[in-house]
Design a protein around this motif. Structure first.
Motif, PDB file in Angstrom:
ATOM      1  N   GLY A 343       0.796  -1.219   0.000  1.00 54.29           N
ATOM      2  CA  GLY A 343       0.000   0.000   0.000  1.00 54.29           C
ATOM      3  C   GLY A 343       0.827   1.266   0.000  1.00 54.29           C
ATOM      4  N   ARG A 344       2.140   1.142   0.194  1.00 53.77           N
ATOM      5  CA  ARG A 344       2.998   2.324   0.183  1.00 53.77           C
ATOM      6  C   ARG A 344       3.227   2.797  -1.256  1.00 53.77           C
ATOM      7  NH1 ARG A 344       7.557   0.511   4.715  1.00 53.77           N
ATOM      8  NH2 ARG A 344       6.044   0.037   6.373  1.00 53.77           N
ATOM      9  N   ASN A 345       3.580   4.085  -1.393  1.00 55.94           N
ATOM     10  CA  ASN A 345       3.761   4.635  -2.736  1.00 55.94           C
ATOM     11  C   ASN A 345       5.208   4.658  -3.197  1.00 55.94           C
ATOM     12  OD1 ASN A 345       4.806   6.696  -1.198  1.00 55.94           O
ATOM     13  ND2 ASN A 345       3.096   8.117  -1.557  1.00 55.94           N
ATOM     14  N   SER A 346       6.120   4.142  -2.372  1.00 57.43           N
ATOM     15  CA  SER A 346       7.522   4.091  -2.785  1.00 57.43           C
ATOM     16  C   SER A 346       8.237   2.981  -2.020  1.00 57.43           C
ATOM     17  CB  SER A 346       8.224   5.426  -2.534  1.00 57.43           C
ATOM     18  OG  SER A 346       8.288   5.707  -1.140  1.00 57.43           O
ATOM     19  N   GLY A 347       9.436   2.641  -2.485  1.00 61.47           N
ATOM     20  CA  GLY A 347      10.220   1.602  -1.842  1.00 61.47           C
ATOM     21  C   GLY A 347      10.325   0.365  -2.724  1.00 61.47           C
ATOM     22  N   MET A 348      11.231  -0.536  -2.351  1.00 64.35           N
ATOM     23  CA  MET A 348      11.430  -1.770  -3.112  1.00 64.35           C
ATOM     24  C   MET A 348      11.044  -2.975  -2.268  1.00 64.35           C
ATOM     25  SD  MET A 348      14.883  -3.353  -4.884  1.00 64.35           S
ATOM     26  CE  MET A 348      14.783  -2.318  -6.346  1.00 64.35           C
ATOM     27  N   LEU A 349      10.311  -3.890  -2.894  1.00 62.27           N
ATOM     28  CA  LEU A 349       9.959  -5.163  -2.274  1.00 62.27           C
ATOM     29  C   LEU A 349      10.552  -6.269  -3.134  1.00 62.27           C
ATOM     30  CD1 LEU A 349       6.182  -4.544  -1.446  1.00 62.27           C
ATOM     31  CD2 LEU A 349       8.121  -4.348   0.098  1.00 62.27           C
ATOM     32  N   LEU A 350      11.282  -7.179  -2.504  1.00 57.47           N
ATOM     33  CA  LEU A 350      11.934  -8.259  -3.228  1.00 57.47           C
ATOM     34  C   LEU A 350      11.339  -9.604  -2.820  1.00 57.47           C
ATOM     35  CD1 LEU A 350      15.704  -7.200  -3.093  1.00 57.47           C
ATOM     36  CD2 LEU A 350      14.154  -7.071  -5.052  1.00 57.47           C
ATOM     37  N   VAL A 351      11.185 -10.481  -3.804  1.00 59.93           N
ATOM     38  CA  VAL A 351      10.798 -11.871  -3.552  1.00 59.93           C
ATOM     39  C   VAL A 351      11.982 -12.727  -3.970  1.00 59.93           C
ATOM     40  CG1 VAL A 351       9.166 -13.717  -4.074  1.00 59.93           C
ATOM     41  CG2 VAL A 351       8.378 -11.340  -4.004  1.00 59.93           C
ATOM     42  N   LEU A 434      16.634   0.649  -7.413  1.00 56.04           N
ATOM     43  CA  LEU A 434      16.676   1.263  -6.079  1.00 56.04           C
ATOM     44  C   LEU A 434      16.515   2.779  -6.159  1.00 56.04           C
ATOM     45  CD1 LEU A 434      19.494  -0.929  -4.518  1.00 56.04           C
ATOM     46  CD2 LEU A 434      17.132  -0.792  -3.712  1.00 56.04           C
ATOM     47  N   ARG A 435      17.084   3.387  -7.189  1.00 59.93           N
ATOM     48  CA  ARG A 435      16.904   4.837  -7.354  1.00 59.93           C
ATOM     49  C   ARG A 435      15.436   5.161  -7.642  1.00 59.93           C
ATOM     50  NH1 ARG A 435      21.695   7.491  -7.532  1.00 59.93           N
ATOM     51  NH2 ARG A 435      23.534   6.248  -8.125  1.00 59.93           N
ATOM     52  N   ALA A 436      14.795   4.306  -8.457  1.00 60.14           N
ATOM     53  CA  ALA A 436      13.376   4.524  -8.716  1.00 60.14           C
ATOM     54  C   ALA A 436      12.569   4.415  -7.430  1.00 60.14           C
ATOM     55  CB  ALA A 436      12.880   3.503  -9.741  1.00 60.14           C
ATOM     56  N   ALA A 437      12.958   3.475  -6.548  1.00 61.62           N
ATOM     57  CA  ALA A 437      12.264   3.317  -5.273  1.00 61.62           C
ATOM     58  C   ALA A 437      12.460   4.529  -4.378  1.00 61.62           C
ATOM     59  CB  ALA A 437      12.762   2.061  -4.573  1.00 61.62           C
ATOM     60  N   ILE A 438      13.639   5.145  -4.452  1.00 60.83           N
ATOM     61  CA  ILE A 438      13.916   6.335  -3.643  1.00 60.83           C
ATOM     62  C   ILE A 438      13.087   7.520  -4.117  1.00 60.83           C
ATOM     63  CG2 ILE A 438      15.690   8.055  -3.060  1.00 60.83           C
ATOM     64  CD1 ILE A 438      17.735   5.827  -3.094  1.00 60.83           C
ATOM     65  N   THR A 439      12.883   7.602  -5.439  1.00 65.38           N
ATOM     66  CA  THR A 439      12.260   8.795  -6.027  1.00 65.38           C
ATOM     67  C   THR A 439      10.755   8.681  -6.197  1.00 65.38           C
ATOM     68  OG1 THR A 439      12.800   7.928  -8.230  1.00 65.38           O
ATOM     69  CG2 THR A 439      14.375   9.453  -7.224  1.00 65.38           C
ATOM     70  N   GLY A 440      10.104   7.821  -5.410  1.00 63.56           N
ATOM     71  CA  GLY A 440       8.648   7.834  -5.373  1.00 63.56           C
ATOM     72  C   GLY A 440       7.950   6.788  -6.210  1.00 63.56           C
ATOM     73  N   HIS A 441       8.593   5.639  -6.456  1.00 60.86           N
ATOM     74  CA  HIS A 441       7.955   4.548  -7.179  1.00 60.86           C
ATOM     75  C   HIS A 441       7.977   3.298  -6.304  1.00 60.86           C
ATOM     76  CE1 HIS A 441       9.746   7.249 -10.213  1.00 60.86           C
ATOM     77  NE2 HIS A 441       8.638   7.018 -10.901  1.00 60.86           N
ATOM     78  N   LEU A 442       6.926   2.488  -6.426  1.00 58.82           N
ATOM     79  CA  LEU A 442       6.924   1.186  -5.775  1.00 58.82           C
ATOM     80  C   LEU A 442       7.518   0.189  -6.758  1.00 58.82           C
ATOM     81  CD1 LEU A 442       6.088  -0.618  -3.374  1.00 58.82           C
ATOM     82  CD2 LEU A 442       3.888  -0.959  -4.522  1.00 58.82           C
ATOM     83  N   VAL A 443       8.624  -0.442  -6.388  1.00 55.69           N
ATOM     84  CA  VAL A 443       9.345  -1.347  -7.277  1.00 55.69           C
ATOM     85  C   VAL A 443       9.263  -2.761  -6.713  1.00 55.69           C
ATOM     86  CG1 VAL A 443      11.544  -1.883  -8.384  1.00 55.69           C
ATOM     87  CG2 VAL A 443      10.892   0.506  -7.979  1.00 55.69           C
ATOM     88  N   LEU A 444       8.819  -3.711  -7.535  1.00 49.17           N
ATOM     89  CA  LEU A 444       8.758  -5.129  -7.167  1.00 49.17           C
ATOM     90  C   LEU A 444       9.737  -5.888  -8.047  1.00 49.17           C
ATOM     91  CD1 LEU A 444       4.860  -5.587  -7.151  1.00 49.17           C
ATOM     92  CD2 LEU A 444       6.296  -4.837  -5.260  1.00 49.17           C
ATOM     93  N   SER A 445      10.471  -6.814  -7.443  1.00 47.16           N
ATOM     94  CA  SER A 445      11.419  -7.586  -8.244  1.00 47.16           C
ATOM     95  C   SER A 445      11.783  -8.880  -7.534  1.00 47.16           C
ATOM     96  CB  SER A 445      12.683  -6.764  -8.520  1.00 47.16           C
ATOM     97  OG  SER A 445      13.507  -7.422  -9.463  1.00 47.16           O
ATOM     98  N   THR A 471      17.966   2.805   2.437  1.00 45.32           N
ATOM     99  CA  THR A 471      16.859   3.749   2.292  1.00 45.32           C
ATOM    100  C   THR A 471      15.749   3.263   1.369  1.00 45.32           C
ATOM    101  OG1 THR A 471      18.102   4.865   0.539  1.00 45.32           O
ATOM    102  CG2 THR A 471      18.310   5.757   2.772  1.00 45.32           C
ATOM    103  N   SER A 472      16.058   2.329   0.460  1.00 42.36           N
ATOM    104  CA  SER A 472      15.058   1.916  -0.535  1.00 42.36           C
ATOM    105  C   SER A 472      14.381   0.593  -0.219  1.00 42.36           C
ATOM    106  CB  SER A 472      15.703   1.812  -1.919  1.00 42.36           C
ATOM    107  OG  SER A 472      16.237   3.041  -2.328  1.00 42.36           O
ATOM    108  N   LEU A 473      15.124  -0.357   0.324  1.00 43.43           N
ATOM    109  CA  LEU A 473      14.576  -1.695   0.541  1.00 43.43           C
ATOM    110  C   LEU A 473      13.590  -1.678   1.712  1.00 43.43           C
ATOM    111  CD1 LEU A 473      14.732  -4.622  -0.469  1.00 43.43           C
ATOM    112  CD2 LEU A 473      16.541  -5.024   1.217  1.00 43.43           C
ATOM    113  N   GLN A 474      12.326  -1.999   1.429  1.00 45.08           N
ATOM    114  CA  GLN A 474      11.287  -1.985   2.457  1.00 45.08           C
ATOM    115  C   GLN A 474      11.028  -3.358   3.063  1.00 45.08           C
ATOM    116  OE1 GLN A 474       9.605   0.953   3.442  1.00 45.08           O
ATOM    117  NE2 GLN A 474      11.297   1.797   2.247  1.00 45.08           N
ATOM    118  N   GLY A 475      11.135  -4.395   2.244  1.00 46.52           N
ATOM    119  CA  GLY A 475      10.851  -5.732   2.754  1.00 46.52           C
ATOM    120  C   GLY A 475      11.312  -6.806   1.787  1.00 46.52           C
ATOM    121  N   VAL A 476      11.557  -7.998   2.346  1.00 47.04           N
ATOM    122  CA  VAL A 476      12.005  -9.142   1.547  1.00 47.04           C
ATOM    123  C   VAL A 476      11.165 -10.351   1.928  1.00 47.04           C
ATOM    124  CG1 VAL A 476      13.921 -10.651   0.925  1.00 47.04           C
ATOM    125  CG2 VAL A 476      14.369  -8.246   1.515  1.00 47.04           C
TER     126      VAL A 476
END
Length: 603
Positions: A343-351, A434-445, A471-476
């Motif tokens: 639900g967040r609007n930025s950050g990176m989530l990795l699987v 990670l830069r995209a996650a810092i600048t206000g995008h939710l990134v999944l990978s 600063t970018s990685l929110q969860g794994v």
């Protein structure tokens, strides 16, 4: 052991003259010839008190309007179940009721009845006692089916009652195409002779009757019939080995003459649009095949080996339906936390996890969760495995230098809200993500690591600056797939000494656990397992973990991360499935040992 049951004709003649509940007539007085009087199913069910006279009259009225059979209408209306119907007929006709899910089939007996005949008459050969053959019939009152089967088999038949839906499932399990595939392989071997003329084979591409075409079609049909995810065609020193992967385990389909390997590889490369003259380098491609009512996307990978080209095909059924997050087996508390991160609007989530651990399924389930009309969602994949409406999906192509990094840069100029990157393969892709996650995008990978704790270290090892990870990685989320016990043959299991030691180490609350294990039956092809489910662990990056990661302090990070993961690892999730009876102790231990190895490697 087969009992000597009366034949269907003897049974019906006896039933026509004997009221319900009367003991069977002595063997000597039973009629042995003559056509039996036809019994009406509705009357039999009323006599058995399985339905009322009123329900029968209503059904007969409906039959006159629809033309359907009485038994089918009763089942559709919910008046009676298939099992009760078959059991009632068995008692009335004094024939056995057979549970096809647990019956110990023999392939040589089943094949006494050709598949086309079995499906036409809804019959299955069960047991051969020489002068008598036990045959299961969906409708034991079908005189025409009985007469035709007697004529075709030229045997005296004893009839068993079975639910019709059980028969349909048994056909798919038992009539595998192994013999057909072997016969086609031998036919292709004869066609090729001692020297393979590839030019001539290439010219015959359009001939549907060519053995190589029929062989591949049979391979795909058999693979889909058993739910295989991959088909492996592997040249060996003295033979060609063909195997399929079912529930994560390879099963040998057939062994063929090694000379046909080149013909199969060439035909597959033609279908995938690959270079048929190049046999020294690996190649990747894809194509689609239509089988009955399904369209299957096939991802082909070829690899040169000592004895020829090895070909592996990943099978993806189009329109199979996307899994939702609440249906993939993620624990409820983890699911709530993961949805909060989505639900967040930025950050990176990795699987994370190895190849074939279900990462793509989890990612697409997450995408389905966030996909909305007000959001711009872009995916960058190799290849695009699932097509979702409302998404902008891009497939990378290394041949024209359309790489993950290049597409990802362009994506950022497309004003996205959510970006899915198929895999963090290199430093450049990871840094851009990670830069995209810092600048206000939710990134999944996805990332190939063995557990959640080791993931930040993997990013650092790739050369990504520590401050970006922090600063970018929110969860794994780390995951594996475990095989599930077959529900038809599951039984209590006594743990071995090794399993008891592992259980004692893992079961911190010392709660008693009754382990279960599938014993093997016809439904699971004797493996004891049927289907798979994910086991998960999740690491959320809080302030303390981010600070340890930004300082590149592995020891501090490991201590904090292990404390947060205590009792919440994949091994503990697998143990919970053991407690529920869903999987076996050996499957849970496999996950546990993988995690132990990973932790030991990190220390």
């Amino acid at each position: 052991m087969l009992l000597f049951f009366p034949t269907l004709k003897e049974t019906r003649l006896n039933m026509a003259a004997t009221p319900l509940g009367t003991p069977p007539a002595p063997e000597a007085s039973r009629p042995v010839s003559g056509r039996p009087e036809k019994l009406r199913l509705g009357d039999v069910l009323v006599q058995q008190k399985l339905i009322s006279q009123e329900q029968l009259l209503q059904t007969l009225e409906l039959q006159r309007a629809t033309g359907k059979k009485v038994g089918r209408l009763l089942i559709e209306r919910g008046v009676i179940t298939e099992e009760l119907l078959a059991n009632g007929l068995a008692r009335q006709l004094r024939i056995p009721f057979v549970n096809l899910k647990t019956f110990p089939f023999r392939a040589d007996v089943v094949k006494l009845l050709p598949e086309s005949v079995a499906r036409r008459f809804k019959a299955l050969a069960l047991e051969d006692k020489g002068e008598l053959l036990l045959v299961a019939l969906a409708d034991p009152l079908d005189l025409f089916a009985y007469d035709e089967l007697t004529r075709i088999l030229k045997r005296n038949l004893a009839i068993a009652a079975v639910p019709e839906s059980h028969l349909a499932a048994a056909f798919d399990r038992l009539y595998r195409r192994t013999d057909e595939i072997s016969d086609l392989a031998r036919a292709l071997e004869k066609d090729l002779g001692d020297a393979v003329d590839f030019g001539e084979l290439s010219a015959s591409v359009g001939i549907e009757g060519a053995p190589v075409v029929r062989l591949l079609q049979s391979l795909f049909e058999d693979a889909m019939q058993v739910g295989a995810s991959d088909v492996h065609i592997e040249p060996q020193e003295a033979s060609l080995q063909i195997r399929v992967r079912v529930d994560g385990v390879l099963q040998t389909q057939t062994q063929a003459d090694k000379r046909i390997g080149g013909a199969l590889a060439q035909r597959l490369k033609l279908m995938a649009g690959l270079d048929i003259s190049e046999k020294r380098l690996p190649q990747d491609g894809r194509f689609s095949v239509r089988l009955k009512d399904n369209t299957i996307d096939v991802r082909l990978s070829t690899l040169p080996t000592n004895y020829g080209e090895s070909a592996v095909m990943r099978l993806l059924v189009q329109g199979a339906g996307m899994r939702r997050l609440d249906s993939i087996g993620m624990p409820q508390d983890m699911l709530l936390r993961f949805r909060e991160l989505l639900g967040r609007n930025s950050g990176m989530l990795l699987v994370t996890g190895p190849t074939g651990s279900g990462k793509t399924t989890t990612l697409y389930a997450a995408l389905a969760e966030v996909n909305a009309a007000e959001l711009k969602v872009i995916t960058v994949e190799d290849p695009v495995e699932y097509r979702l409406a409302g998404l902008t999906q891009v497939q990378v192509n290394d041949k024209i230098d359309l790489t993950f990094a290049k597409v990802l840069r362009s994506c950022l100029r497309q004003d996205p809200d959510v970006i899915l990157v198929g895999e963090m393969r290199d430093t450049e892709t990871a840094e851009i993500g990670l830069r995209a996650a810092i600048t206000g995008h939710l990134v999944l990978s996805t990332l190939h690591t063995r557990d959640a704790i080791s993931t930040p270290f993997r990013l650092l090892d790739m050369g990504v600056p520590a401050f970006m990870v922090a600063t970018s990685l929110q969860g794994v989320i780390a995951q594996r797939l475990v095989r599930l016990n077959c529900k038809e043959c599951v039984a209590p299991q006594s743990p071995t000494a090794q399993e008891s030691a592992w259980l004692s180490n893992m079961n911190v609350n010392a709660e008693p656990i009754q382990a279960m294990r599938g014993m093997g039956c016809s439904v699971c092809n004797g493996t004891g397992y049927l289907g798979r489910q994910g086991v998960y662990e999740m690491l959320e990056m809080d302030a303390a973990l981010a600070q340890a990661a930004s300082r590149s302090d592995p020891a501090a990070f490991l201590r904090a991360a292990r404390e947060r993961m205590r009792g919440r690892t994949m091994a503990h999730h697998a143990l919970e499935l053991v407690r529920q009876g869903s999987t076996s102790m050996s499957e849970a231990m496999r996950i546990g040992f993988e995690i132990d190895d990973a932790l030991n490697a990190e220390v």
